[in-house]
Design an enzyme around this catalytic site. Structure first.
Site, PDB file in Angstrom:
ATOM      1  N   LYS A  17       0.846  -1.188   0.000  1.00 52.80           N
ATOM      2  CA  LYS A  17       0.000   0.000   0.000  1.00 52.80           C
ATOM      3  C   LYS A  17       0.886   1.244   0.000  1.00 52.80           C
ATOM      4  O   LYS A  17       1.961   1.248   0.613  1.00 52.80           O
ATOM      5  CB  LYS A  17      -0.881  -0.029   1.249  1.00 52.80           C
ATOM      6  CG  LYS A  17      -1.852   1.124   1.419  1.00 52.80           C
ATOM      7  CD  LYS A  17      -2.649   0.931   2.708  1.00 52.80           C
ATOM      8  CE  LYS A  17      -3.739   1.976   2.858  1.00 52.80           C
ATOM      9  NZ  LYS A  17      -4.557   1.731   4.077  1.00 52.80           N
ATOM     10  N   LEU A  21      -6.674   8.440   3.335  1.00 55.02           N
ATOM     11  CA  LEU A  21      -6.825   7.043   3.775  1.00 55.02           C
ATOM     12  C   LEU A  21      -8.154   6.772   4.472  1.00 55.02           C
ATOM     13  O   LEU A  21      -8.409   5.647   4.884  1.00 55.02           O
ATOM     14  CB  LEU A  21      -5.688   6.636   4.733  1.00 55.02           C
ATOM     15  CG  LEU A  21      -4.260   6.898   4.262  1.00 55.02           C
ATOM     16  CD1 LEU A  21      -3.268   6.526   5.361  1.00 55.02           C
ATOM     17  CD2 LEU A  21      -3.953   6.137   2.988  1.00 55.02           C
ATOM     18  N   SER A  63      -9.199   1.592   2.847  1.00 59.49           N
ATOM     19  CA  SER A  63      -8.304   2.417   2.066  1.00 59.49           C
ATOM     20  C   SER A  63      -7.192   1.635   1.376  1.00 59.49           C
ATOM     21  O   SER A  63      -6.466   2.195   0.542  1.00 59.49           O
ATOM     22  CB  SER A  63      -7.699   3.488   2.968  1.00 59.49           C
ATOM     23  OG  SER A  63      -6.901   2.921   3.990  1.00 59.49           O
ATOM     24  N   SER A  84      -9.752  -0.827   6.870  1.00 60.43           N
ATOM     25  CA  SER A  84      -9.054  -0.613   5.603  1.00 60.43           C
ATOM     26  C   SER A  84      -8.268  -1.798   5.059  1.00 60.43           C
ATOM     27  O   SER A  84      -7.828  -1.767   3.911  1.00 60.43           O
ATOM     28  CB  SER A  84      -8.119   0.593   5.717  1.00 60.43           C
ATOM     29  OG  SER A  84      -8.866   1.775   5.843  1.00 60.43           O
TER      30      SER A  84
END
Length: 561
Positions: free
Chosen positions: A131, A189, A215, A239
């Site tokens: 990420k 995010l 996210s 997330s």
């Protein structure tokens, strides 16, 4: 004067695209209406049979071959680079591409193996995606902010620009992993949809009419497309689990302090009431175990002051595996509706399928009536705006770019009133009291579980929907309650939406107007084929136990289908 943010975004988009080798550029990209599902045979048409074999092998299978020399690191890396390049063209899921550096690293690993006849580590030759919060030498970390392009977290001319690496990145390299790309996130995010002004909106590979989640959405989309066997995301309100669920993957949300977060970029850094945690997403539960066990073998508590000195506990993992293999029963609590947002029909069907499957296997399904989740959700909502949005709006102000509607709906278009120290302290006290109440409730379930033990895990939705339609993700209650408690959660894929079975509930009675609006977003035609997943939740720092349970549940579901 701020530079033209649109021009900066366009230049960055072109930089990302130009990093794809010309021979991997698709001749055309169908619209999402023309080709809703780009997984499976659609993706395979662009790959050789050998590339398909490699990229559709899980992380455990890959390392079994790369650590013995059966597969070369270069061949495996190139296959995943190719599939990742295709994924980005169809889904807009990559922020940074560094294939050349990855292939050079893979070549060094092959040379090491040829000379020593030994792997560099347990992840030798395994491609791992990240990420875009992880700092990796040689590439940007934008986190979706235009104002961060060409800077270190927005700071111009910083000495550590493109030279600093997050602790997790260092550990992965030492373990033998090959790093080759960083994946898309929503700027800030703080959204269950992945959208920013640099690459636009990241789509769901199984159903491009829906979101891939957020996210860690780029991770979910890339791994769901099989452009990565395993990757890392972060989770402060769902997330990791949201994109894992929406893309049919397994995903681990560990408790805070279990895996290293040191040296990563973040929003609202210093907000410590609910901490963001880092964890893996993968195509199999066994892959999550491999990665978690490998990272912990590096003693991360020696370099991250917030990591607990808790090595991987084989005793916990093996005890649960032994309990299950002996035929002993577990007890599962079930949350079918949290009283805040009602699940869509496919999610309800998945809950019934999983609970009935476990009951048929001899396990107890125990009533679950904990302290009302709405109390925790109300407190959690205030935490995200402790600073009145000052941090995120400062990042937007660097370029003058506007926030997406998904973000402005939470943070507005400018900073608002900040919480006082006394208000933050009061919320921290309320949080501790609620955690205590939930802990004691869980303890009390030993009286009704049927096993003499408290409930082993709780089954509940990840979200009210299989995946959200763009612009409609507004309910996070099934996710953020567990962040508030800091409990361990693992996502398990269960089924897919079937428009012939999952009809609209004509007799639906909403809890409130927000619940009515959420239910109204369900359309069997649009959702048809989407992944439907659920989460298994254990108590704090129960990663080994929950991974063992997730592996078992995955196998039981596979047999039942």
């Amino acid at each position: 004067m701020v530079a033209d943010w649109e021009a900066k975004a366009q230049a960055k988009r072109e930089e990302i695209f130009s990093s794809i080798p010309k021979e991997w550029i698709l001749p055309s990209v169908p619209s999402k209406e023309e080709q809703k599902d780009v997984t499976g045979d659609f993706a395979r048409q662009y790959l050789s049979d050998r590339e398909v074999e490699i990229t559709e092998t899980d992380a455990v299978g890959i390392t079994a071959k790369t650590t013995t020399g059966e597969w070369s690191a270069v061949e495996v890396t190139k296959a995943f680079c190719h599939r990742a390049a295709i994924a980005h063209q169809l889904l807009s899921c990559l922020h940074e591409i560094f294939f050349d550096a990855a292939l050079a690293s893979a070549k060094e690993m092959d040379n090491h193996f040829e000379f020593t006849k030994k792997p560099l580590g347990p992840l030798h030759g395994l491609p791992v995606s990240l990420k875009d919060q992880f700092h990796v030498k040689g590439v940007d970390t934008t986190m979706g902010y235009i104002g961060w392009i060409g800077t270190f977290e927005g700071a111009q001319n910083a000495k550590n620009y493109r030279t600093h690496e997050s602790l997790m990145v260092q550990e992965l390299r030492e373990l033998g992993a090959v790093l080759y790309c960083k994946t898309s996130v929503p700027h800030t995010l703080m959204s269950g949809e992945t959208v920013n002004n640099i690459i636009g909106y990241t789509l769901n590979p199984k159903n491009r009419l829906l979101t891939c989640g957020g996210s860690s959405g780029g991770e979910g989309a890339l791994i769901g497309f099989r452009g990565s066997p395993i990757g890392f995301g972060t989770d402060i309100g769902g997330s990791i689990r949201i994109p894992a669920a929406f893309n049919g993957l397994f995903g681990l949300r560990p408790s805070s302090g279990r895996l290293p977060y040191e040296g990563m970029a973040n929003s609202m850094d210093g907000q410590n009431t609910v901490l963001s945690v880092v964890g893996p997403l993968a195509t199999t539960s066994a892959s999550l175990t491999l990665m978690t066990k490998s990272i912990l073998s590096r003693d991360p508590w020696l370099h991250d002051p917030l990591v607990h000195e808790i090595p991987w506990r084989d005793s916990h993992y093996d005890a649960m595996k032994s309990l299950l293999s002996s035929g002993s029963k577990l007890s599962f609590g079930v949350i079918r509706n949290d009283g805040i947002t009602s699940p869509h029909p496919p999610v309800t069907r998945a809950l019934e399928f999983l609970t009935s499957t476990l009951a048929s296997a001899g396990h107890e399904i125990t009533p679950w009536t904990p302290p009302p989740h709405i109390d925790a959700i109300t407190l959690t909502s205030s935490i995200w705006t402790f600073d009145g949005g000052a941090d995120v709006h400062a990042a937007f102000a660097l370029s003058g770019e506007p926030p997406s509607s998904q973000i402005s709906s939470v943070y507005g278009t400018s900073p608002s009133l900040q919480a006082s120290a006394s208000q933050i302290a009061a919320i921290n006290v309320a949080k501790r009291k609620w955690q205590k109440a939930y802990m004691e409730y869980w303890n009390s379930t030993s009286k009704v579980s049927g096993t003499g033990r408290p409930v082993d895990a709780v089954i509940c939705p990840v979200a009210p929907f299989a995946a959200a339609r763009p612009g409609t993700y507004k309910s996070y209650s099934y996710m953020s309650v567990w962040n508030f408690l800091d409990y361990t959660g693992v996502v398990v894929p269960v089924t897919t939406v079937d428009k012939g079975v999952d009809a609209v509930d004509a007799g639906f009675q909403p809890i409130d107007e927000a619940d009515r609006e959420c239910q109204a977003t369900y359309d069997p035609e649009i959702f048809d084929g989407a992944h439907v997943s659920l989460q298994l939740v254990g108590r704090r720092l129960q990663e080994e136990k929950m991974l063992a349970i997730a592996e078992y549940v995955g196998s039981v579901l596979a047999e039942a289908k």
